[in-house]
Design a protein around this motif. Sequence first.
Motif, PDB file in Angstrom:
ATOM      1  N   GLN A   1       0.653  -1.313  -0.029  1.00 38.30           N
ATOM      2  CA  GLN A   1       0.031  -0.025  -0.015  1.00 38.30           C
ATOM      3  C   GLN A   1       0.781   1.219   0.008  1.00 38.30           C
ATOM      4  O   GLN A   1       0.287   2.391  -0.291  1.00 38.30           O
ATOM      5  CB  GLN A   1      -1.102   0.165   1.356  1.00 38.30           C
ATOM      6  CG  GLN A   1      -0.351  -0.020   2.545  1.00 38.30           C
ATOM      7  CD  GLN A   1      -1.332   0.077   3.530  1.00 38.30           C
ATOM      8  OE1 GLN A   1      -1.554   0.903   4.380  1.00 38.30           O
ATOM      9  NE2 GLN A   1      -1.960  -1.171   3.940  1.00 38.30           N
ATOM     10  N   ASN A   2       1.934   1.598   0.420  1.00 43.04           N
ATOM     11  CA  ASN A   2       2.907   2.362   0.496  1.00 43.04           C
ATOM     12  C   ASN A   2       3.932   2.432  -0.365  1.00 43.04           C
ATOM     13  O   ASN A   2       4.657   1.490  -0.861  1.00 43.04           O
ATOM     14  CB  ASN A   2       3.491   2.302   1.966  1.00 43.04           C
ATOM     15  CG  ASN A   2       2.612   2.908   2.924  1.00 43.04           C
ATOM     16  OD1 ASN A   2       1.760   3.709   2.890  1.00 43.04           O
ATOM     17  ND2 ASN A   2       2.785   1.715   3.953  1.00 43.04           N
TER      18      ASN A   2
ATOM     19  N   SER B   1       1.231  10.006  -2.553  1.00 43.97           N
ATOM     20  CA  SER B   1       0.421  10.288  -0.874  1.00 43.97           C
ATOM     21  C   SER B   1      -1.227  10.250  -1.469  1.00 43.97           C
ATOM     22  O   SER B   1      -1.861  10.412  -0.240  1.00 43.97           O
ATOM     23  CB  SER B   1       0.655  12.009  -1.054  1.00 43.97           C
ATOM     24  OG  SER B   1      -0.003  12.752  -2.059  1.00 43.97           O
ATOM     25  N   MET B   2      -1.617   9.924  -2.426  1.00 47.37           N
ATOM     26  CA  MET B   2      -3.158   9.750  -2.661  1.00 47.37           C
ATOM     27  C   MET B   2      -3.414   8.378  -2.451  1.00 47.37           C
ATOM     28  O   MET B   2      -4.725   7.832  -2.829  1.00 47.37           O
ATOM     29  CB  MET B   2      -3.501  10.271  -4.110  1.00 47.37           C
ATOM     30  CG  MET B   2      -3.393  11.900  -3.984  1.00 47.37           C
ATOM     31  SD  MET B   2      -3.952  12.547  -5.316  1.00 47.37           S
ATOM     32  CE  MET B   2      -5.576  12.563  -5.313  1.00 47.37           C
ATOM     33  N   ALA B   3      -2.574   7.365  -2.023  1.00 51.86           N
ATOM     34  CA  ALA B   3      -3.164   5.994  -1.673  1.00 51.86           C
ATOM     35  C   ALA B   3      -4.045   6.048  -0.750  1.00 51.86           C
ATOM     36  O   ALA B   3      -4.168   6.972   0.123  1.00 51.86           O
ATOM     37  CB  ALA B   3      -1.863   5.318  -1.200  1.00 51.86           C
ATOM     38  N   GLN B   4      -5.029   5.149  -0.779  1.00 47.19           N
ATOM     39  CA  GLN B   4      -6.191   4.870   0.040  1.00 47.19           C
ATOM     40  C   GLN B   4      -6.046   3.447   0.686  1.00 47.19           C
ATOM     41  O   GLN B   4      -6.220   2.430   0.040  1.00 47.19           O
ATOM     42  CB  GLN B   4      -7.509   5.430  -0.845  1.00 47.19           C
ATOM     43  CG  GLN B   4      -7.408   6.731  -0.983  1.00 47.19           C
ATOM     44  CD  GLN B   4      -8.634   7.048  -1.747  1.00 47.19           C
ATOM     45  OE1 GLN B   4      -9.115   6.625  -2.540  1.00 47.19           O
ATOM     46  NE2 GLN B   4      -9.347   8.368  -1.072  1.00 47.19           N
ATOM     47  N   LEU B   5      -6.118   3.402   1.942  1.00 48.54           N
ATOM     48  CA  LEU B   5      -6.171   2.213   2.636  1.00 48.54           C
ATOM     49  C   LEU B   5      -5.027   1.161   2.320  1.00 48.54           C
ATOM     50  O   LEU B   5      -4.015   1.502   2.142  1.00 48.54           O
ATOM     51  CB  LEU B   5      -7.648   1.780   2.716  1.00 48.54           C
ATOM     52  CG  LEU B   5      -8.660   2.723   3.118  1.00 48.54           C
ATOM     53  CD1 LEU B   5     -10.131   2.248   3.134  1.00 48.54           C
ATOM     54  CD2 LEU B   5      -8.444   3.003   4.510  1.00 48.54           C
ATOM     55  N   GLU B   6      -5.759   0.124   1.753  1.00 50.17           N
ATOM     56  CA  GLU B   6      -4.689  -0.986   1.297  1.00 50.17           C
ATOM     57  C   GLU B   6      -3.936  -0.977  -0.026  1.00 50.17           C
ATOM     58  O   GLU B   6      -3.152  -1.867  -0.246  1.00 50.17           O
ATOM     59  CB  GLU B   6      -5.438  -2.634   1.465  1.00 50.17           C
ATOM     60  CG  GLU B   6      -5.485  -2.855   3.002  1.00 50.17           C
ATOM     61  CD  GLU B   6      -6.456  -2.047   3.884  1.00 50.17           C
ATOM     62  OE1 GLU B   6      -5.867  -1.294   4.829  1.00 50.17           O
ATOM     63  OE2 GLU B   6      -7.457  -1.772   3.493  1.00 50.17           O
TER      64      GLU B   6
ATOM     65  N   ASN C   1      -2.524   1.756  -3.618  1.00 43.68           N
ATOM     66  CA  ASN C   1      -2.188   2.757  -4.328  1.00 43.68           C
ATOM     67  C   ASN C   1      -2.952   2.667  -5.641  1.00 43.68           C
ATOM     68  O   ASN C   1      -2.311   2.103  -6.611  1.00 43.68           O
ATOM     69  CB  ASN C   1      -0.890   3.363  -4.528  1.00 43.68           C
ATOM     70  CG  ASN C   1      -0.714   4.711  -4.977  1.00 43.68           C
ATOM     71  OD1 ASN C   1      -1.317   5.049  -5.993  1.00 43.68           O
ATOM     72  ND2 ASN C   1       0.055   5.480  -4.405  1.00 43.68           N
ATOM     73  N   GLN C   2      -4.108   3.412  -5.783  1.00 48.01           N
ATOM     74  CA  GLN C   2      -4.787   3.374  -7.089  1.00 48.01           C
ATOM     75  C   GLN C   2      -4.234   4.132  -8.369  1.00 48.01           C
ATOM     76  O   GLN C   2      -4.561   3.727  -9.497  1.00 48.01           O
ATOM     77  CB  GLN C   2      -6.314   3.579  -7.095  1.00 48.01           C
ATOM     78  CG  GLN C   2      -6.531   4.958  -6.836  1.00 48.01           C
ATOM     79  CD  GLN C   2      -6.257   5.575  -5.292  1.00 48.01           C
ATOM     80  OE1 GLN C   2      -5.638   4.925  -4.449  1.00 48.01           O
ATOM     81  NE2 GLN C   2      -6.693   6.867  -5.053  1.00 48.01           N
TER      82      GLN C   2
END
Length: 479
Positions: free
Chosen positions: A273-274, A356-361, A363-364
């Motif tokens: 996710q990061n 920085s705009m990844a969300q939860l589990e 990165n879209q």
Amino acid sequence: MSEAGKTAFRIEKDALGEMEIPAESYYGIHTRRAMLNFPLSDSRIHDRFIRSFGQVKEACAAVNMKLGFLDDRIGRAVITACRDVSSGKLNSSIVVDPYQGGAGTSTNMNFNEVIANRAAEILGGELGDYGLVHPVDHVNMHQSTNDVYPTALKVAVLALLVDLEKEVSKLQGTLQHKEAEFSQVVKVGRTQLMDAVPMTLGMTFGVFADAVARDRWRIFKCRERIKKVNLGGTAIGTGLGAPRDYILQVAGELKNICGLPVSRSENLIDTTQNCDSFVEVSGMLKSYATNLMKIANDLRLLSSGPSTGLGEIKLPARQCGSSIMAGKVNPVIPESVAQVALQVMGNDQTITLAASMAQLELNQFMPLLAHNILNSLSLLQNVTVSFTRNCVHGITADTDRCREHMESSYALATVLVPVLGYSSVEKLIDSCRESGRSLRDEIVFQGLAGADEVDELLSPQRLCKQGFTSDEVKWGKKK
């Protein structure tokens, strides 16, 4: 082919319905839908990314076959197809746009379909015969886009960092050669574009070399930040849907295949996710771009004119500079370097925002991040090669121009301050302005020192000294 000028098609089905696919295409219906959904740019998936994706798929197939999850006959065909992808033979079949929704699923499915169809072909089947080799059941076995895509990206970034470091090293060496070549050329140093103090042209290039040396070290070290992969983590890093032995072995298999120091992350969820490791690498690339911009602009200034500018160095003439001004030659290589530097700086901002705009589990925006970081790496490598070969290597010094500037400026005055004092030096400069004599000639005229003493004061050896010592009484000479 049905009729002259018409293309033959095959029909493929998915959960959304049926579509016509060009009969000879290795890609399938998922890829075709992505082509229709994302006709966003003229860009293509990076060649090194394609190679890395093939290597990742090969590692997955090899471990699945070794553990008995993938039939040997199918597994060998899949591995051969993966190697065809890695070799570049099937690059034209990777057709999805780099800009896409779905966190890279369209790209992953493009590879799955191409590998499945090529494997079926190897086994004597027809393209689109997924009963023989299936894109998901066989090629994508125990995988998710969310672990395959970022792993392939990290392999590609690692490989490109190795290539970039080699070229940065060559640029550093060329600058160091120029440092030695110009070590005896005395020139005016400038601050805020105004005359400051004497220095040598060798010092100027030595500073360039030191800045590039730091970039070389940064690029080498940042490879450590990118080698941990989440392969085996499947959808969100928990490994759900994959056997434990596969999870433990697949990163090691990939390391053997790609020859790069990749290893399984200790926390697959975190690595899934990061994307901060990509931001860190991009920051290192931005630092290099910053130094390239500074060097390129300094070279443009130092070579400016040449008749009405500084003209202290001569850049290699690479091409005619104007369609109307005969004889004009522009600093085209430094200009191209500066433009690449600007693009890399812009890419870094995009990468930072995407991460920085990844969300939860998950990165879209991984596809956007991938496209930009690979673009930065390729641009920097290509422009470094060009800068070294087409510009820095052929730079020469105009020693007469450097001497003329030195003798006509008041740059020498600062060297006299420790001996005469600030106020006395100011008066000496005023005398120069009134008489029209150079500072050197005014010193000799007033009997403050002989011509030989002034020349010694301006010698490269004296200028390269770190400051003056207490036993020096005048003009850089000792008692």
